[in-house]
Scaffold this motif. Sequence first.
Motif, PDB file in Angstrom:
ATOM      1  N   LEU A 312       0.845  -1.197   0.000  1.00 36.19           N
ATOM      2  CA  LEU A 312       0.000   0.000   0.000  1.00 36.19           C
ATOM      3  C   LEU A 312       0.878   1.244   0.000  1.00 36.19           C
ATOM      4  O   LEU A 312       1.862   1.317   0.751  1.00 36.19           O
ATOM      5  N   ARG A 313       0.556   2.224  -0.834  1.00 35.88           N
ATOM      6  CA  ARG A 313       1.331   3.478  -0.834  1.00 35.88           C
ATOM      7  C   ARG A 313       1.030   4.275   0.439  1.00 35.88           C
ATOM      8  O   ARG A 313       1.924   4.725   1.123  1.00 35.88           O
ATOM      9  N   TYR A 314      -0.256   4.439   0.725  1.00 40.33           N
ATOM     10  CA  TYR A 314      -0.652   5.208   1.918  1.00 40.33           C
ATOM     11  C   TYR A 314      -0.805   4.231   3.080  1.00 40.33           C
ATOM     12  O   TYR A 314      -1.900   3.888   3.493  1.00 40.33           O
ATOM     13  N   ILE A 315       0.345   3.781   3.570  1.00 37.94           N
ATOM     14  CA  ILE A 315       0.396   2.682   4.539  1.00 37.94           C
ATOM     15  C   ILE A 315       0.377   3.170   5.980  1.00 37.94           C
ATOM     16  O   ILE A 315      -0.005   2.450   6.890  1.00 37.94           O
ATOM     17  N   ALA A 316       0.815   4.425   6.201  1.00 41.76           N
ATOM     18  CA  ALA A 316       1.066   4.906   7.567  1.00 41.76           C
ATOM     19  C   ALA A 316      -0.228   5.360   8.242  1.00 41.76           C
ATOM     20  O   ALA A 316      -0.742   6.444   7.974  1.00 41.76           O
ATOM     21  N   GLY A 317      -0.747   4.509   9.138  1.00 40.77           N
ATOM     22  CA  GLY A 317      -2.000   4.805   9.832  1.00 40.77           C
ATOM     23  C   GLY A 317      -1.760   5.548  11.130  1.00 40.77           C
ATOM     24  O   GLY A 317      -0.856   5.204  11.902  1.00 40.77           O
ATOM     25  N   SER A 318      -2.574   6.562  11.391  1.00 41.16           N
ATOM     26  CA  SER A 318      -2.443   7.368  12.612  1.00 41.16           C
ATOM     27  C   SER A 318      -3.230   6.724  13.748  1.00 41.16           C
ATOM     28  O   SER A 318      -4.391   6.348  13.575  1.00 41.16           O
ATOM     29  N   ILE A 319      -2.594   6.608  14.941  1.00 39.15           N
ATOM     30  CA  ILE A 319      -3.242   5.947  16.085  1.00 39.15           C
ATOM     31  C   ILE A 319      -3.312   6.873  17.304  1.00 39.15           C
ATOM     32  O   ILE A 319      -3.469   6.417  18.430  1.00 39.15           O
ATOM     33  N   ALA A 320      -3.186   8.174  17.083  1.00 37.47           N
ATOM     34  CA  ALA A 320      -3.387   9.175  18.150  1.00 37.47           C
ATOM     35  C   ALA A 320      -2.399   9.023  19.299  1.00 37.47           C
ATOM     36  O   ALA A 320      -2.764   9.137  20.469  1.00 37.47           O
ATOM     37  N   ILE A 321      -1.141   8.729  18.962  1.00 39.93           N
ATOM     38  CA  ILE A 321      -0.061   8.706  19.961  1.00 39.93           C
ATOM     39  C   ILE A 321       0.996   9.696  19.488  1.00 39.93           C
ATOM     40  O   ILE A 321       1.534   9.550  18.382  1.00 39.93           O
ATOM     41  N   HIS A 322       1.268  10.701  20.306  1.00 45.23           N
ATOM     42  CA  HIS A 322       2.178  11.776  19.899  1.00 45.23           C
ATOM     43  C   HIS A 322       3.139  12.135  21.028  1.00 45.23           C
ATOM     44  O   HIS A 322       2.897  11.816  22.197  1.00 45.23           O
ATOM     45  N   VAL A 323       4.221  12.795  20.666  1.00 48.24           N
ATOM     46  CA  VAL A 323       5.066  13.472  21.641  1.00 48.24           C
ATOM     47  C   VAL A 323       5.103  14.942  21.228  1.00 48.24           C
ATOM     48  O   VAL A 323       5.296  15.264  20.059  1.00 48.24           O
ATOM     49  N   LEU A 324       4.878  15.818  22.211  1.00 45.06           N
ATOM     50  CA  LEU A 324       4.760  17.257  21.943  1.00 45.06           C
ATOM     51  C   LEU A 324       5.804  18.042  22.721  1.00 45.06           C
ATOM     52  O   LEU A 324       6.085  17.740  23.890  1.00 45.06           O
ATOM     53  N   ASP A 325       6.361  19.044  22.079  1.00 49.17           N
ATOM     54  CA  ASP A 325       7.263  19.975  22.751  1.00 49.17           C
ATOM     55  C   ASP A 325       6.431  21.024  23.491  1.00 49.17           C
ATOM     56  O   ASP A 325       5.480  21.584  22.934  1.00 49.17           O
ATOM     57  N   ARG A 326       6.781  21.277  24.740  1.00 51.82           N
ATOM     58  CA  ARG A 326       5.994  22.201  25.577  1.00 51.82           C
ATOM     59  C   ARG A 326       5.803  23.564  24.920  1.00 51.82           C
ATOM     60  O   ARG A 326       4.691  24.100  24.873  1.00 51.82           O
TER      61      ARG A 326
END
Length: 483
Positions: A312-326
């Motif tokens: 699949l070209r658009y393979i990267a699924g988002s699962i709502a896990i992030h790291v954020l800079d303050r």
Amino acid sequence: MAQHPLIAKFQQAGQGQVFAFFDRLSADEQARLLSEAAEIDLEEIARLTRTLLAKGAAAGVDLTGLEPARYEALPKNGGDAAAWAKAKAAGEEALRAGRVAAFTVAGGQGTRLGYNGPKGTFPVTPLKQKPLFQVFAEKIRAAGTRYGRPLHWFIMTSHQNHEATESFFTEHAFFGLDHGRVHFFRQGRMPAVTFDGKIMLESPGRLAMSPDGHGGSLRALERSGSLDLMEREGIDTLSYFQVDNPLVRCIDPAFIGWHRLRRSEMSSKMVPKAFPEEKVGHFCEQNGRLVVIEYSDMPLAMQREKDAAGHLRYIAGSIAIHVLDREFVRRMAGHLHATAGAAAASTDTLPFHRADKKIPTVTANGQPVKPEKPNGVKFEMFVFDALPFAKNPVVIETARENDFSPVKNAEGVDSPETCRKDQLRQFARWLIANGAAVEVDATGLPPTTMEVSPLFGYDEDSFAEAWKKLSPKPAVREGLYLE
């Protein structure tokens, strides 16, 4: 009607209908309505009416120039093992220095699960039936012990579940955490409006208010003083996850390390999509920026596109896990605030989305109405919409079985039953990897119900260390509990 300054302000803004029944209300009801009205930024509502409700404003998502996003593959899938090891070491260093905090978005109720209460109080583990909040609390507590620095935990509630959430933690003695390091604050709310931008009443003395979406977490962090507290404590990195996913690695040193080494302002985890039509967002690049395109906004033909190797070209699924800079959160929250009344919003503004809904309201004489078709609009923000504004964003691959098994539906996909099985598979994998004899079926599911407390092991490494110290080793049997 007594001309309260807030009432005058609403009348001047053409929103006087909010107080149409004010004289009929008791003193308490009047005070509550005024309190709700005080939450509303009238200039922001005017801007959203112009930008989202005007004729032709609800155009579809722009898909021009879209390409699949690049991501850091796991070593087992061809990624650079040395780079992953370096990232993990950098993340561990940040944890030992006390620079990381956990952040859970927990405003939801368990309604879709047929459960009455905050979603975080829903029992989820296979043997002990621990609630979601306890699973995260034990993971955070164990990481604090492992790295020698207790972590702060920020929890965003909603107006609907704030008191119940706080009471739950108090009743359970904060699951062994220092209550001075657990910080609750409410998500912001937005009023529902009619299709011509008039703020709606739910009843004569109540506005039709709803949460402003998980993207509202950024300004809620700022408004609550959480960012200032983080700054005072020397915390500059925030590990973001949602309350419905007990498998999540709340504190993942490799993820934190990738984020910090790349000097990223916002980083994300992806899982390879299980099948083309899987209902997850897609990480994409557009005009040099990282974006997430929702499955509902991407044509099926694009979702099904394959590359030369047949993947699949658009393979990267988002699962709502992030790291954020303050400071990135502060910047985005500041722009949200600063541009609320601007005629032309800054380009660094987290956008609101419109959702046309059936909104219970009242007639001109105050009688309740339950509409049969959409009669108004709710406004919400999505946290992934911050990605295009982040400097040096990083997407890393994670294994679904280690990080993602949400509890969303009462049965079927993403249900308590599928999540329970995924937890059992994880415990069995850890045991087998460390030499234990565990019977499993073709999917890796053991026939025995057992459980590993995060206080014993919350990932492969911590489990291996704890298991190594056990002597004698327990037999894997029905009811085995490791803590």
